[in-house]
Motif scaffolding. Structure first.
Motif, PDB file in Angstrom:
ATOM      1  N   HIS A   1      29.026  38.994  51.794  1.00 58.32           N
ATOM      2  CA  HIS A   1      30.405  39.383  51.499  1.00 58.32           C
ATOM      3  C   HIS A   1      31.018  38.428  50.471  1.00 58.32           C
ATOM      4  O   HIS A   1      30.913  37.215  50.605  1.00 58.32           O
ATOM      5  N   ILE A   2      31.669  39.000  49.460  1.00 60.44           N
ATOM      6  CA  ILE A   2      32.398  38.231  48.452  1.00 60.44           C
ATOM      7  C   ILE A   2      33.887  38.488  48.666  1.00 60.44           C
ATOM      8  O   ILE A   2      34.355  39.622  48.534  1.00 60.44           O
ATOM      9  N   GLY A   3      34.631  37.439  49.014  1.00 61.38           N
ATOM     10  CA  GLY A   3      36.054  37.589  49.308  1.00 61.38           C
ATOM     11  C   GLY A   3      36.858  38.018  48.095  1.00 61.38           C
ATOM     12  O   GLY A   3      36.596  37.573  46.971  1.00 61.38           O
ATOM     13  N   ILE A   4      37.829  38.894  48.313  1.00 62.08           N
ATOM     14  CA  ILE A   4      38.681  39.402  47.228  1.00 62.08           C
ATOM     15  C   ILE A   4      40.141  39.454  47.700  1.00 62.08           C
ATOM     16  O   ILE A   4      40.430  39.326  48.891  1.00 62.08           O
ATOM     17  N   ILE A   5      41.053  39.656  46.743  1.00 63.95           N
ATOM     18  CA  ILE A   5      42.449  39.950  47.071  1.00 63.95           C
ATOM     19  C   ILE A   5      42.517  41.392  47.568  1.00 63.95           C
ATOM     20  O   ILE A   5      41.851  42.271  47.020  1.00 63.95           O
ATOM     21  N   ALA A   6      43.297  41.640  48.603  1.00 63.53           N
ATOM     22  CA  ALA A   6      43.412  43.002  49.143  1.00 63.53           C
ATOM     23  C   ALA A   6      43.832  43.971  48.042  1.00 63.53           C
ATOM     24  O   ALA A   6      44.868  43.780  47.401  1.00 63.53           O
ATOM     25  N   PRO A   7      43.021  44.999  47.773  1.00 62.14           N
ATOM     26  CA  PRO A   7      43.377  45.944  46.706  1.00 62.14           C
ATOM     27  C   PRO A   7      44.567  46.814  47.100  1.00 62.14           C
ATOM     28  O   PRO A   7      44.861  46.997  48.289  1.00 62.14           O
ATOM     29  N   ALA A   8      45.251  47.360  46.114  1.00 64.67           N
ATOM     30  CA  ALA A   8      46.434  48.186  46.371  1.00 64.67           C
ATOM     31  C   ALA A   8      46.052  49.516  47.022  1.00 64.67           C
ATOM     32  O   ALA A   8      46.777  50.046  47.861  1.00 64.67           O
ATOM     33  N   GLU A   9      44.875  50.063  46.635  1.00 63.58           N
ATOM     34  CA  GLU A   9      44.446  51.356  47.160  1.00 63.58           C
ATOM     35  C   GLU A   9      43.384  51.168  48.254  1.00 63.58           C
ATOM     36  O   GLU A   9      42.412  50.441  48.058  1.00 63.58           O
ATOM     37  N   GLU A  10      43.561  51.824  49.378  1.00 65.28           N
ATOM     38  CA  GLU A  10      42.626  51.805  50.510  1.00 65.28           C
ATOM     39  C   GLU A  10      42.224  50.387  50.922  1.00 65.28           C
ATOM     40  O   GLU A  10      41.038  50.075  51.028  1.00 65.28           O
ATOM     41  N   PRO A  11      43.184  49.496  51.175  1.00 62.08           N
ATOM     42  CA  PRO A  11      42.809  48.124  51.529  1.00 62.08           C
ATOM     43  C   PRO A  11      42.025  48.016  52.829  1.00 62.08           C
ATOM     44  O   PRO A  11      41.186  47.128  52.978  1.00 62.08           O
TER      45      PRO A  11
ATOM     46  N   CYS B   1      37.477  35.580  45.288  1.00 60.51           N
ATOM     47  CA  CYS B   1      37.511  35.904  43.854  1.00 60.51           C
ATOM     48  C   CYS B   1      38.855  36.554  43.557  1.00 60.51           C
ATOM     49  O   CYS B   1      39.166  37.631  44.075  1.00 60.51           O
ATOM     50  N   ASP B   2      39.659  35.880  42.716  1.00 67.60           N
ATOM     51  CA  ASP B   2      41.033  36.323  42.485  1.00 67.60           C
ATOM     52  C   ASP B   2      41.174  37.366  41.382  1.00 67.60           C
ATOM     53  O   ASP B   2      42.299  37.728  41.018  1.00 67.60           O
ATOM     54  N   ALA B   3      40.063  37.843  40.856  1.00 74.03           N
ATOM     55  CA  ALA B   3      40.134  38.859  39.800  1.00 74.03           C
ATOM     56  C   ALA B   3      40.574  40.204  40.383  1.00 74.03           C
ATOM     57  O   ALA B   3      40.504  40.434  41.590  1.00 74.03           O
TER      58      ALA B   3
ATOM     59  N   ILE C   1      40.368  44.057  41.407  1.00 74.25           N
ATOM     60  CA  ILE C   1      39.244  44.756  42.041  1.00 74.25           C
ATOM     61  C   ILE C   1      38.383  45.511  41.023  1.00 74.25           C
ATOM     62  O   ILE C   1      37.171  45.641  41.201  1.00 74.25           O
ATOM     63  N   SER C   2      38.995  45.963  39.947  1.00 80.17           N
ATOM     64  CA  SER C   2      38.244  46.717  38.928  1.00 80.17           C
ATOM     65  C   SER C   2      37.272  45.832  38.155  1.00 80.17           C
ATOM     66  O   SER C   2      36.364  46.351  37.483  1.00 80.17           O
ATOM     67  N   PHE C   3      37.455  44.514  38.226  1.00 82.54           N
ATOM     68  CA  PHE C   3      36.604  43.602  37.445  1.00 82.54           C
ATOM     69  C   PHE C   3      35.725  42.709  38.324  1.00 82.54           C
ATOM     70  O   PHE C   3      34.843  42.017  37.823  1.00 82.54           O
ATOM     71  N   VAL C   4      35.956  42.754  39.644  1.00 84.59           N
ATOM     72  CA  VAL C   4      35.215  41.880  40.561  1.00 84.59           C
ATOM     73  C   VAL C   4      33.709  42.097  40.463  1.00 84.59           C
ATOM     74  O   VAL C   4      32.918  41.146  40.421  1.00 84.59           O
ATOM     75  N   SER C   5      33.277  43.369  40.430  1.00 87.33           N
ATOM     76  CA  SER C   5      31.845  43.668  40.387  1.00 87.33           C
ATOM     77  C   SER C   5      31.182  43.093  39.137  1.00 87.33           C
ATOM     78  O   SER C   5      30.045  42.619  39.187  1.00 87.33           O
ATOM     79  N   GLN C   6      31.900  43.132  38.009  1.00 86.67           N
ATOM     80  CA  GLN C   6      31.383  42.559  36.761  1.00 86.67           C
ATOM     81  C   GLN C   6      31.168  41.055  36.901  1.00 86.67           C
ATOM     82  O   GLN C   6      30.165  40.517  36.433  1.00 86.67           O
ATOM     83  N   ILE C   7      32.113  40.385  37.563  1.00 86.25           N
ATOM     84  CA  ILE C   7      32.010  38.934  37.753  1.00 86.25           C
ATOM     85  C   ILE C   7      30.823  38.594  38.651  1.00 86.25           C
ATOM     86  O   ILE C   7      30.035  37.692  38.351  1.00 86.25           O
ATOM     87  N   ILE C   8      30.680  39.321  39.760  1.00 83.83           N
ATOM     88  CA  ILE C   8      29.568  39.068  40.688  1.00 83.83           C
ATOM     89  C   ILE C   8      28.235  39.292  39.991  1.00 83.83           C
ATOM     90  O   ILE C   8      27.306  38.482  40.113  1.00 83.83           O
ATOM     91  N   SER C   9      28.136  40.381  39.241  1.00 87.22           N
ATOM     92  CA  SER C   9      26.904  40.685  38.506  1.00 87.22           C
ATOM     93  C   SER C   9      26.581  39.588  37.493  1.00 87.22           C
ATOM     94  O   SER C   9      25.436  39.140  37.375  1.00 87.22           O
TER      95      SER C   9
END
Length: 318
Positions: free
Chosen positions: A113-123, A253-255, A257-265
């Motif tokens: 699991h990679i921690g993220i900021i709660a997204p606005a849609e479907e948190p 990861c404070d990015a 949600i639309s960019f988090v996957s790019q950072i992890i990759s």
């Protein structure tokens, strides 16, 4: 990262990061751009502090990081994260055989699991059983802790088995295109090339998991589980190195949600880049990230997988 590795990385990315000078301002050197990005990924330092360290504006530091992360994914992913060729696969299989006495093993799979900021849609979909918001990184590693397959971005609430079932890895495994048809006959059973997983994954001919605990395991089955866990530790150690080197993945990861996957990759690609360059790293204690929810062993594929597992169990008990 050594200076040599850093400069080589800059040379790889230079064609995609070089900008033209204008009459109004000089462009930032590629080395500075890459440095800003690596510092952000390695420390998770806020952009305000990075802007002071590197002498650039806050918005510039943010923009440069996104540009370099995008370039790393476009330029380097197909070079550093790819299904092994037949020659590479032979080395991996031999590596697992020599280190852990496990035959026909091509890698180990797990999710983290990679921690993220709660997204606005479907948190709620991203709120995992460990009580924080996350996305899942599923990865397969070889005997040298290098990733050769990754799947990034599924919400943290999703079970590991479902992440696998919706991945290209699963599709290729099921249709027989993931590995060559190399067979080794052990105890009158044809054992194919396979990967190692934990109890959360389904039992398949190309993916073996431990015997379920609590069913009165024999001594041979207990020994098999131990040996399999030893081989599977490579993926947990790889996650430990990944998050230790690139600490933006360690806490949150404070990015967006639309960019988090790019950072992890990008961090997975840079992990492999460092491993290929033999960058020194002392393993730290890693947190066990095993999913508590066990996948039931049912169906035709599980039956065949069970025969393969029993044959390997007998082989390792000899």
């Amino acid at each position: 990262m050594t200076k040599t590795s850093f400069l080589h990385l800059c040379d790889i990315l230079r064609p995609y990061l070089t900008r033209q000078n204008t009459r109004f301002r000089r462009t930032l050197p590629v080395e500075l751009r890459v440095g800003v990005c690596l510092w952000r990924l390695a420390t998770n330092l806020e952009y305000r502090s990075i802007s002071h360290l590197f002498g650039v504006g806050i918005s510039t530091a943010c923009t440069v990081t996104q540009q370099v992360v995008t370039a790393i994914n476009r330029v380097m992913r197909h070079l550093y994260i790819k299904t092994p060729s037949e020659a590479e696969l032979r080395v991996i299989v031999q590596g697992f055989r020599e280190r852990w006495k496990l035959p026909q093993v091509a890698g180990a799979i797990d999710g983290t699991h990679i921690g993220i900021i709660a997204p606005a849609e479907e948190p709620a979909d991203y709120y995992n059983r460990k009580n924080f918001y996350s996305v899942i990184l599923q990865a397969v590693v070889d005997h040298r802790m290098k990733f050769w397959d990754i799947n990034v971005g599924w919400p943290g609430k999703v079970h590991d088995a479902r992440v696998l079932a919706n991945s290209s890895l699963y599709m290729r495994g099921e249709n027989g295109t993931l590995f060559p048809g190399w067979i080794e006959r052990l105890n009158n059973v044809d054992v194919p090339i396979h990967i190692l997983g934990d109890a959360a994954y389904p039992l398949l001919p190309w993916l073996l998991k431990p015997y379920p605990v609590g069913r009165g395991l024999t001594e041979a089955q207990t020994h098999f589980n131990y040996r399999l866990s030893q081989g599977r530790m490579t993926v947990e150690r790889a996650f430990g190195r990944l998050k230790g080197r690139w600490r933006c993945l360690l806490k949150r990861c404070d990015a967006h949600i639309s960019f988090v996957s790019q950072i992890i990759s990008a961090c997975c690609i840079l992990h492999n880049y460092c491993e290929v360059a033999n960058e020194e790293w002392e393993d730290e204690d890693t947190v066990d990230d095993v999913d508590d929810l066990v996948d039931p062993e049912i169906g035709h594929q599980a039956n065949y997988g069970g025969q393969i597992r029993d044959a390997l169990c007998e082989y390792l008990a000899q």
